[in-house]
Design a protein around this motif. Structure first.
Motif, PDB file in Angstrom:
ATOM      1  N   UNK A 243      60.664  70.834   3.781  1.00  0.00           N
ATOM      2  CA  UNK A 243      60.016  70.763   2.514  1.00  0.00           C
ATOM      3  C   UNK A 243      60.613  70.863   1.528  1.00  0.00           C
TER       4      UNK A 243
ATOM      5  N   UNK B 155      51.654  59.555   7.594  1.00  0.00           N
ATOM      6  CA  UNK B 155      51.170  60.240   8.788  1.00  0.00           C
ATOM      7  C   UNK B 155      50.242  61.622   7.913  1.00  0.00           C
ATOM      8  N   UNK B 156      50.881  61.994   6.943  1.00  0.00           N
ATOM      9  CA  UNK B 156      50.191  63.258   6.402  1.00  0.00           C
ATOM     10  C   UNK B 156      49.434  62.883   4.997  1.00  0.00           C
TER      11      UNK B 156
ATOM     12  N   UNK C 203      46.174  63.033   4.424  1.00  0.00           N
ATOM     13  CA  UNK C 203      45.246  63.949   4.001  1.00  0.00           C
ATOM     14  C   UNK C 203      45.968  65.058   3.000  1.00  0.00           C
ATOM     15  N   UNK C 204      47.102  65.495   3.510  1.00  0.00           N
ATOM     16  CA  UNK C 204      47.929  66.582   2.898  1.00  0.00           C
ATOM     17  C   UNK C 204      48.439  66.065   1.455  1.00  0.00           C
ATOM     18  N   UNK C 205      48.825  64.883   1.573  1.00  0.00           N
ATOM     19  CA  UNK C 205      49.370  64.383   0.052  1.00  0.00           C
ATOM     20  C   UNK C 205      48.154  64.359  -0.767  1.00  0.00           C
TER      21      UNK C 205
ATOM     22  N   UNK D 161      45.053  69.183  -6.319  1.00  0.00           N
ATOM     23  CA  UNK D 161      45.050  70.347  -6.961  1.00  0.00           C
ATOM     24  C   UNK D 161      45.260  69.990  -8.530  1.00  0.00           C
TER      25      UNK D 161
ATOM     26  N   UNK E 235      60.336  61.174   4.527  1.00  0.00           N
ATOM     27  CA  UNK E 235      59.189  61.601   4.653  1.00  0.00           C
ATOM     28  C   UNK E 235      57.841  60.863   4.216  1.00  0.00           C
TER      29      UNK E 235
ATOM     30  N   UNK F 284      45.377  66.110  -0.651  1.00  0.00           N
ATOM     31  CA  UNK F 284      44.827  67.366  -1.241  1.00  0.00           C
ATOM     32  C   UNK F 284      45.983  68.114  -2.133  1.00  0.00           C
ATOM     33  N   UNK F 285      47.179  67.875  -1.718  1.00  0.00           N
ATOM     34  CA  UNK F 285      48.261  68.139  -2.796  1.00  0.00           C
ATOM     35  C   UNK F 285      47.971  67.934  -4.060  1.00  0.00           C
TER      36      UNK F 285
ATOM     37  N   UNK G 151      54.423  73.030  -6.542  1.00  0.00           N
ATOM     38  CA  UNK G 151      55.689  73.280  -5.714  1.00  0.00           C
ATOM     39  C   UNK G 151      56.821  74.271  -6.239  1.00  0.00           C
TER      40      UNK G 151
END
Lengths: 82, 663
Positions: B618, B414-415, B417-419, B425, B410, B421-422, B443
């Motif tokens: 996930x 590609x992700x 932005x999500x990483x 937090x 994974x 933002x994750x 998580x």
């Protein structure tokens, strides 16, 4: 089924198994609500591409496109029309 | 490795149960000590022992006493410096009857009392019954390598290496502690003394208990500590040299055994280092043992093979498929005695079986190096997040996160932005004690969404987030962020998961003893003095250890990107020919009977996990599935279907010492 209902159904069934579906508001941030995590986005992208026959470019991976139901609906409409 | 068990009278009105009970309690620990069993009984105390003989095979039987029979011990573990301690004790006038390390503990206790603990270099859990004092003294090693659990029930104090032994007294209640479950679904472990079972306590690492006059008191005798200031003038080479010398000595001590010693080889830096040290600095002929995975995403056998060839070891390998994981998982839960959120202990259970099949009882492993020298991505994350938090609006600072996890299928590319933002937090919470662990915790806590309303109500506002923050060292807030993260990781995951569910319990299951050169307390204490910037240099993890071991290892092993040890998770349970228990335990009726998780939610999760390949699942979904399945297994094996074994016959005992007057 309209785009919004399909999206909501997918998110509720795949990311909110144990959660109350009313948590998912139209404009709520999927990340801040803890609904989608960094790997979940791949699943969401796969769903968008298969269901709506669009291609999600890497540059499209920004919150303005993907981080709420409202934004997703707008994004899909924009992509489908282009 | 051995199993210990026993009980102690807390008041005069209580009778101790008959000898059948101690027999059952030892018998259920047979896997920990298949070579001999023994028991000591009087009217106040009963001690039992199941022995795996490693040192002094002929005369080291237990329980064992001092010269006049006033002090008795039941002991699990190794004191590696027993030869040096024995010399010292003999000079002080103590006379020894055996060559065992067990007897050294007895005399050390006579000589120094409780203070004897700080003289021991080793891994241990033991109970000493002092007849003159009318007391029981139970101690555990500094980092929690060997386990001990206890409870008080019906005027009796009961203890054992494993909880199942305590449950052999069927009057002891057996149900899951929901607050414990809540802690596991936060930290992957409970905070001692809490366990996964209501009323059953775990003695925390670095602590001891005294039971006297009907009272049980708990004391800490060791804690991980760090300086607040570091000497900036000392070079990394100078630290590396001192570390190397100490590691050689630590390995030498851990080869003290009267049986052959093997070594685990994961293909990573740490176990390669311990194996290389055996090869280069001792006369021992090394045999190595590894796990290979059918699923190539997890497999490191190429590197294991390279290292085995480099050192010329006789190499053994066990190959692990999805089906192997599904089939062995219930055994792992039986031994782990707590729900787990990853399957990773399962292949290690298979590995210890391989070791045993080759007639080895002892293996050296690389466990602990990541905690002591900063190997985990969690530590790098902490440093990046701290760095980022000083300029939270920076566009380029979070890009460092992309450098983490390059080995995972994974890929974060590609992700991105999500990483970001994750990890963003909790970025403003740098002062909180659990800052380093927030991404992992954020998580893991999602698993609680599956709890039924009734379970949620019973857990109430139990403060699981705070449980490791209750008794932090005074200087904690003044420590560097990496050191705080190291402390917290050692206190929680190292002791509560890696050394237990993934360590002692899965090796003891096959009568194999693990030994950990990096967890020699002298290595741990040296690690604490090494400045944080020599542990992680830029984003190069364990820099000082790599420097120390450079000359002995192939550069490809030293320089390879660290691959976190993982095993295939929920996909394993959807393979062809999967065992029937999975469907049974996740069926609506079973879920309703256990009452822990919402059946409709679990059903959706099951459908999803069966449909998607690992690359698309996930961490949250994988952990949820494994956590739920393991909790259901816990209920089945320990609550619904638990049965004590029949007691041994009298001729099975090597030691039977009965001092009871009441008979």
């Amino acid at each position: 089924m309209d785009v919004r209902a399909q999206l909501r159904g997918f998110i509720v069934d795949n990311f909110m198994m144990g959660q109350d579906a009313t948590v998912l508001t139209a404009s709520g941030s999927l990340l801040e609500l803890g609904i989608i995590d960094s790997t979940g986005v791949l699943e969401l992208v796969g769903f968008l591409e298969e269901t709506f026959q669009i291609t999600v470019e890497d540059d499209d991976l920004v919150p303005d496109n993907l981080d709420s139901v409202d934004n997703l609906v707008k994004y899909i409409q924009r992509k489908s029309n282009s | 490795m051995c199993g210990i068990a026993g009980y102690f009278k807390l008041n005069d009105t209580t009778d101790l149960p008959d000898e059948q009970l101690i027999g059952r309690m030892i018998k259920i620990l047979h896997h920990r000590g298949p070579d001999e069993i023994g028991a000591y009984l009087d009217d106040l105390c009963v001690l039992g022992q199941a022995r795996l003989s490693i040192i002094d095979l002929s005369t080291g039987s237990q329980p064992l006493c001092n010269e006049d029979g006033s002090i008795w011990i039941s002991y699990n573990g190794e004191i590696y410096n027993y030869i040096e301690l024995r010399d010292e004790l003999e000079k002080a006038g103590h006379r020894f009857r055996t060559r065992s390390d067990t007897e050294v503990i007895v005399h050390a206790y006579e000589q120094w009392g409780r203070e004897c603990l700080s003289r021991f270099n080793g891994q241990f859990a033991f109970a000493i019954y002092d007849k003159k004092q009318g007391s029981l003294f139970i101690a555990r090693d500094r980092l929690g390598i060997r386990p001990v659990f206890y409870t008080t029930h019906n005027g009796r104090f009961i203890f054992a290496s494993e909880i199942k032994s305590i449950f052999c007294d069927l009057s002891v209640p057996r149900h899951l502690d929901l607050k414990g479950l809540d802690e596991i679904f936060t930290w992957w472990t409970t905070a001692p003394p809490r366990t996964a079972f209501d009323g059953i306590n775990e003695l925390e690492a670095g602590c001891y208990l005294e039971i006297k006059n009907g009272q049980v008191s708990n004391h800490r005798w060791w804690s991980m500590d760090f300086p607040t200031e570091f000497d900036r003038s000392r070079s990394i080479d100078s630290w590396a040299e001192e570390l190397h010398e100490l590691l050689v000595d630590s390995v030498r001590l851990r080869l003290r055994a009267d049986v052959p010693v093997g070594a685990y080889l994961s293909g990573g830096l740490d176990s390669s280092a311990t194996t290389a040290l055996i090869k280069h600095f001792t006369e021992t002929r090394v045999e190595t043992f590894s796990i290979a995975f059918h699923d190539k995403a997890y497999d490191e056998s190429e590197f294991q093979r390279e290292m085995a060839d480099h050192l010329g070891t006789n190499h053994h390998q066990v190959s692990c498929s999805y089906q192997d994981i599904a089939e062995n998982f219930p055994h792992v839960i039986w031994h782990a005695e707590r729900p787990i959120v990853r399957t990773a202990p399962t292949p290690l259970y298979m590995l210890s079986a391989l070791v045993r099949r080759n007639d080895f009882k002892v293996v050296l492993t690389g466990e602990g190096a990541d905690e002591i020298f900063g190997g985990y991505d969690l530590f790098k994350e902490t440093l990046i997040r701290k760095f980022w938090s000083r300029r939270p609006d920076s566009k380029w600072r979070p890009l460092l996160l992309r450098k983490l996890y390059p080995t995972l299928p994974l890929s974060p590319g590609r992700a991105r932005f999500y990483l970001e933002t994750f990890y963003k937090k909790g970025l403003s919470q740098t002062d909180e004690y659990l800052f380093s662990h927030l991404p992992r915790i954020n998580t893991t806590v999602k698993l609680k969404e599956y709890f039924t309303d009734d379970v949620k109500a019973q857990i109430g506002d139990h403060p699981s987030l705070e449980v490791f923050g209750r008794d932090l060292p005074d200087q904690f807030d003044r420590w560097h962020h990496l050191l705080r993260a190291q402390y917290l990781e050692a206190r929680s995951l190292l002791s509560g998961y890696l050394l237990s569910s993934q360590g002692d319990r899965v090796s003891a299951a096959n009568s194999v003893e693990g030994r950990y050169p990096f967890l020699d307390h002298r290595v741990v204490e040296l690690g604490s003095r090494i400045p944080p910037w020599y542990k992680i240099r830029g984003l190069n993890e364990k820099a000082v250890l790599k420097r120390a071991m450079k000359a002995e290892l192939p550069s490809r092993i030293v320089n390879r990107v660290k691959q976190p040890y993982m095993a295939p998770d929920s996909n394993s349970f959807f393979c062809d020919n999967r065992p029937a228990y999975i469907e049974e335990l996740l069926a609506e009726e079973s879920l309703n009977r256990a009452g822990l998780f919402k059946p409709s939610a679990v059903n959706k999760l099951k459908t999803k996990c069966g449909r998607l390949s690992h690359a698309h699942l996930s961490f949250k979904d994988n952990m949820s599935f494994i956590g739920i399945l393991s909790a259901q297994l816990m209920v089945q094996r320990f609550v619904d279907q638990f049965e004590p074994p029949s007691p041994p016959t009298s001729d099975e005992y090597s030691v039977w010492h009965d001092d009871r007057r009441g008979i």
